[in-house]
Design a protein around this motif. Structure first.
Motif, short mmCIF file in Angstrom:
data_model
loop_
_atom_site.label_atom_id
_atom_site.label_comp_id
_atom_site.label_asym_id
_atom_site.label_seq_id
_atom_site.Cartn_x
_atom_site.Cartn_y
_atom_site.Cartn_z
N GLY A 90 3.34 -12.46 4.90
CA GLY A 90 2.96 -10.76 4.35
C GLY A 90 2.16 -11.12 2.93
N LEU A 91 0.89 -9.83 2.75
CA LEU A 91 0.57 -10.21 1.61
C LEU A 91 0.06 -9.32 0.95
CD1 LEU A 91 -3.10 -10.64 4.05
CD2 LEU A 91 -2.09 -12.63 2.28
N ILE A 92 0.17 -9.40 -0.61
CA ILE A 92 0.26 -8.57 -1.68
C ILE A 92 -1.12 -7.71 -1.94
CG2 ILE A 92 1.13 -8.25 -3.83
CD1 ILE A 92 2.88 -9.76 -3.16
N ASP A 93 -1.09 -6.85 -2.05
CA ASP A 93 -2.27 -5.80 -2.64
C ASP A 93 -1.90 -5.12 -4.23
OD1 ASP A 93 -3.85 -3.43 -3.54
OD2 ASP A 93 -4.38 -3.35 -1.53
N GLY A 94 -2.39 -5.88 -4.79
CA GLY A 94 -2.07 -5.90 -6.17
C GLY A 94 -2.36 -4.38 -7.16
N PHE A 95 -3.10 -4.07 -6.50
CA PHE A 95 -4.27 -2.68 -7.19
C PHE A 95 -4.03 -1.50 -6.26
CE2 PHE A 95 -6.62 0.89 -8.34
CZ PHE A 95 -5.86 0.26 -9.94
N GLY A 96 -3.21 -1.19 -5.16
CA GLY A 96 -3.40 -0.14 -3.93
C GLY A 96 -3.55 1.52 -4.11
N ALA A 97 -3.81 2.08 -3.00
CA ALA A 97 -3.41 3.34 -2.90
C ALA A 97 -2.57 3.44 -1.58
CB ALA A 97 -4.40 4.81 -2.67
N LEU A 98 -1.28 4.75 -2.19
CA LEU A 98 -0.63 4.28 -0.34
C LEU A 98 -0.23 6.31 -0.32
CD1 LEU A 98 0.84 3.21 1.83
CD2 LEU A 98 2.81 2.42 0.15
N ARG A 99 -0.61 7.24 -0.03
CA ARG A 99 -0.80 8.55 -0.31
C ARG A 99 -0.79 8.91 1.24
NH1 ARG A 99 -2.37 7.66 -4.79
NH2 ARG A 99 -5.12 7.23 -4.91
N THR A 100 -0.32 8.43 2.57
CA THR A 100 0.04 8.71 3.75
C THR A 100 0.86 7.64 4.49
OG1 THR A 100 -2.51 8.49 5.11
CG2 THR A 100 -1.74 10.95 3.24
N GLN A 101 1.12 8.25 5.43
CA GLN A 101 1.42 6.59 6.64
C GLN A 101 -0.04 6.47 7.42
OE1 GLN A 101 4.96 6.30 6.84
NE2 GLN A 101 3.90 4.02 8.22
N ALA A 102 -0.81 7.34 7.71
CA ALA A 102 -1.87 6.21 7.94
C ALA A 102 -2.52 4.63 7.22
CB ALA A 102 -3.30 6.94 8.01
N PHE A 103 -2.83 5.18 5.26
CA PHE A 103 -2.49 4.47 4.53
C PHE A 103 -1.18 3.38 4.89
CE2 PHE A 103 -4.65 7.74 1.85
CZ PHE A 103 -5.79 7.51 1.28
N GLY A 104 -0.70 3.45 4.91
CA GLY A 104 0.35 2.67 5.15
C GLY A 104 0.29 1.58 6.25
N ASN A 105 0.38 2.12 7.84
CA ASN A 105 -0.53 1.64 8.52
C ASN A 105 -1.96 0.84 8.74
OD1 ASN A 105 1.69 2.46 10.08
ND2 ASN A 105 0.54 4.37 11.06
N ALA A 106 -2.70 1.19 7.72
CA ALA A 106 -3.93 0.46 7.83
C ALA A 106 -3.62 -1.08 6.99
CB ALA A 106 -5.09 1.42 6.95
N TYR A 107 -2.55 -0.99 5.94
CA TYR A 107 -2.21 -2.02 5.47
C TYR A 107 -1.90 -2.94 6.34
CZ TYR A 107 -2.94 -0.32 0.47
OH TYR A 107 -4.05 0.05 -1.03
#
Length: 129
Positions: A90-107
């Motif tokens: 796994g990788l960690i994004d230390g400053f991200g945006a998570l607004r919808t499931q599409a954001f989660g899928n992209a991550y």
């Protein structure tokens, strides 16, 4: 009042002194055995997954990873049987945006499994969600 302050100082000095009890650091070693180790390079298109892998973790750090034919499991390691399972780094994004499931899928597509999203509250305080 002065007596309470002196007592507090004495207790603090005693706690900080060399005679205070000390405990050795816990050295833990874990071996995850038998999983398919997924290679996430090439945006998930890699064909270099390692079946029947061994991953050795010592004190929270990966110290060895590869096929069971290549990696020797230390005798003191606690074994975790992961046959018929998948092990995905796994990788960690230390400053991200998570607004919808599409954001989660992209991550997830990029291998990011943890996102830190700082949020400023109405009182100006910062928190993470």
């Amino acid at each position: 009042m002065l007596r309470n302050n002196l007592l507090a100082i004495a207790v603090a000095a005693l706690v900080a002194s060399p005679i205070a009890p000390t405990f050795p650091a816990k050295h833990e070693m874990i071996a995850i055995v038998g999983a398919t180790l997924v290679d996430v390079s090439g945006y998930g298109r890699s064909t270099n997954d390692i079946e029947n892998s061994i991953v050795v973790i010592e004190d929270g750090m990966i110290v060895a990873a590869g096929s069971a034919a290549q990696i020797v499991i230390p005798s003191r390691a606690t074994r975790i049987d992961a046959h018929r399972e998948f092990l995905v780094p796994g990788l960690i994004d230390g400053f991200g945006a998570l607004r919808t499931q599409a954001f989660g899928n992209a991550y997830l597509y990029d291998g990011v499994t943890t996102v830190y999203v700082p949020t400023v509250l109405s009182n100006g305080a910062e928190t993470a969600s």
